[in-house]
Design a protein around this motif. Structure first.
Motif, PDB file in Angstrom:
ATOM      1  N   HIS A   8       0.824  -1.207   0.000  1.00  0.00           N
ATOM      2  CA  HIS A   8       0.000   0.000   0.000  1.00  0.00           C
ATOM      3  C   HIS A   8       0.858   1.256   0.000  1.00  0.00           C
ATOM      4  N   VAL A   9       0.201   2.367  -0.312  1.00  0.00           N
ATOM      5  CA  VAL A   9       0.792   3.687  -0.171  1.00  0.00           C
ATOM      6  C   VAL A   9      -0.113   4.437   0.790  1.00  0.00           C
ATOM      7  N   GLY A  10       0.480   5.238   1.671  1.00  0.00           N
ATOM      8  CA  GLY A  10      -0.312   5.946   2.664  1.00  0.00           C
ATOM      9  C   GLY A  10      -0.106   7.442   2.618  1.00  0.00           C
ATOM     10  N   PHE A  11      -1.176   8.166   2.873  1.00  0.00           N
ATOM     11  CA  PHE A  11      -1.139   9.628   2.955  1.00  0.00           C
ATOM     12  C   PHE A  11      -1.783  10.071   4.256  1.00  0.00           C
ATOM     13  N   CYS A  93       0.666   7.552  -8.617  1.00  0.00           N
ATOM     14  CA  CYS A  93       0.460   7.610 -10.065  1.00  0.00           C
ATOM     15  C   CYS A  93      -0.469   6.478 -10.472  1.00  0.00           C
ATOM     16  N   LEU A  94      -1.521   6.825 -11.205  1.00  0.00           N
ATOM     17  CA  LEU A  94      -2.474   5.851 -11.715  1.00  0.00           C
ATOM     18  C   LEU A  94      -2.567   5.992 -13.227  1.00  0.00           C
ATOM     19  N   THR A  95      -2.684   4.881 -13.923  1.00  0.00           N
ATOM     20  CA  THR A  95      -2.865   4.893 -15.369  1.00  0.00           C
ATOM     21  C   THR A  95      -4.357   4.822 -15.673  1.00  0.00           C
ATOM     22  N   VAL A  96      -4.791   5.662 -16.599  1.00  0.00           N
ATOM     23  CA  VAL A  96      -6.196   5.710 -17.001  1.00  0.00           C
ATOM     24  C   VAL A  96      -6.294   5.471 -18.507  1.00  0.00           C
ATOM     25  N   ALA A 126       7.076   7.947 -23.626  1.00  0.00           N
ATOM     26  CA  ALA A 126       6.958   8.731 -24.858  1.00  0.00           C
ATOM     27  C   ALA A 126       5.707   8.342 -25.635  1.00  0.00           C
ATOM     28  N   GLY A 127       4.991   9.356 -26.084  1.00  0.00           N
ATOM     29  CA  GLY A 127       3.767   9.129 -26.836  1.00  0.00           C
ATOM     30  C   GLY A 127       2.536   9.070 -25.952  1.00  0.00           C
ATOM     31  N   GLY A 128       2.738   8.989 -24.663  1.00  0.00           N
ATOM     32  CA  GLY A 128       1.622   8.957 -23.729  1.00  0.00           C
ATOM     33  C   GLY A 128       1.224  10.361 -23.298  1.00  0.00           C
ATOM     34  N   LEU A 129       0.307  10.424 -22.373  1.00  0.00           N
ATOM     35  CA  LEU A 129      -0.172  11.685 -21.834  1.00  0.00           C
ATOM     36  C   LEU A 129      -0.056  11.655 -20.320  1.00  0.00           C
ATOM     37  N   GLY A 130       0.100  12.815 -19.707  1.00  0.00           N
ATOM     38  CA  GLY A 130       0.174  12.883 -18.258  1.00  0.00           C
ATOM     39  C   GLY A 130      -0.416  14.170 -17.718  1.00  0.00           C
ATOM     40  N   ALA A 131      -0.790  14.135 -16.457  1.00  0.00           N
ATOM     41  CA  ALA A 131      -1.302  15.319 -15.761  1.00  0.00           C
ATOM     42  C   ALA A 131      -1.175  15.084 -14.259  1.00  0.00           C
ATOM     43  N   TYR A 132      -1.030  16.173 -13.528  1.00  0.00           N
ATOM     44  CA  TYR A 132      -1.042  16.122 -12.068  1.00  0.00           C
ATOM     45  C   TYR A 132      -2.329  16.768 -11.570  1.00  0.00           C
ATOM     46  N   LEU A 143      -1.749  11.293 -13.116  1.00  0.00           N
ATOM     47  CA  LEU A 143      -2.541  10.430 -13.980  1.00  0.00           C
ATOM     48  C   LEU A 143      -1.815  10.292 -15.307  1.00  0.00           C
ATOM     49  N   MET A 144      -1.725   9.075 -15.785  1.00  0.00           N
ATOM     50  CA  MET A 144      -1.020   8.789 -17.038  1.00  0.00           C
ATOM     51  C   MET A 144      -1.941   8.025 -17.980  1.00  0.00           C
ATOM     52  N   GLN A 145      -1.810   8.329 -19.261  1.00  0.00           N
ATOM     53  CA  GLN A 145      -2.463   7.549 -20.301  1.00  0.00           C
ATOM     54  C   GLN A 145      -1.359   6.958 -21.147  1.00  0.00           C
ATOM     55  N   ALA A 146      -1.361   5.647 -21.288  1.00  0.00           N
ATOM     56  CA  ALA A 146      -0.318   4.961 -22.048  1.00  0.00           C
ATOM     57  C   ALA A 146      -0.356   5.407 -23.510  1.00  0.00           C
TER      58      ALA A 146
END
Length: 158
Positions: A8-11, A93-96, A126-132, A143-146
């Motif tokens: 897990h990751v905790g915040f 980081c999660l992939t959508v 490379a070639g993917g998309l990302g945002a915070y 968030l990342m899109q492959a």
């Protein structure tokens, strides 16, 4: 270190009820468990705060991983500078599948660091998309899109 899996990751959050409501909406799923006033002796010993009392919630993440949200009741929590360039700050980081659609969905309740997906021109994504984006406590979620099939290989080669 020999490890067998990611658990897990905790915040740490300021308000467990607000965090549970936000992450329920963000992840589009209910928490696995929520506990308030948790004062198990082993927890206090493991964390290193004698007499520790926490509120916590767990959410399922892809695979077998979980997201743990913790509010410290005793000792009382304190706010830190959540800027991502500050040493010690982390992010999830999660992939959508469709980053543009996700940003549109999140626009009403998350803080977007960029209004639209950012195209990644080089490197392993490379070639993917990302945002915070950020939650109400300023915690960063990437968030990342492959990339589309074959796009990454072409971008790395160029």
């Amino acid at each position: 270190m020999t490890h067998v899996r990611f658990d897990h990751v905790g915040f740490t959050v300021a308000d467990i009820d607000r965090a549970v409501a936000w992450y329920t909406r963000f992840l589009q799923s209910e928490p696995l468990a929520v506990r308030k006033g948790w004062d198990a002796g082993y927890s206090a010993e493991m964390i290193g705060y004698p007499g520790c009392v926490i509120d916590w919630a767990y959410f399922a993440l892809p695979g077998d991983a979980r997201l743990e949200l913790v509010r410290y009741v005793q000792p009382a929590g304190a706010t830190v500078d959540m800027e991502t360039f500050r040493i010690g700050n982390g992010h999830l980081c999660l992939t959508v599948d469709d980053l543009g659609a996700e940003l549109d969905r999140l626009r009403d309740f998350a803080t977007l660091r960029t209004p639209t997906p950012v195209r990644i021109p080089t490197g392993p994504n490379a070639g993917g998309l990302g945002a915070y984006v950020r939650d109400p406590d300023g915690i960063t979620i990437q968030l990342m899109q492959a990339p589309a099939a074959g796009t990454a290989a072409r971008a790395v080669a160029s």
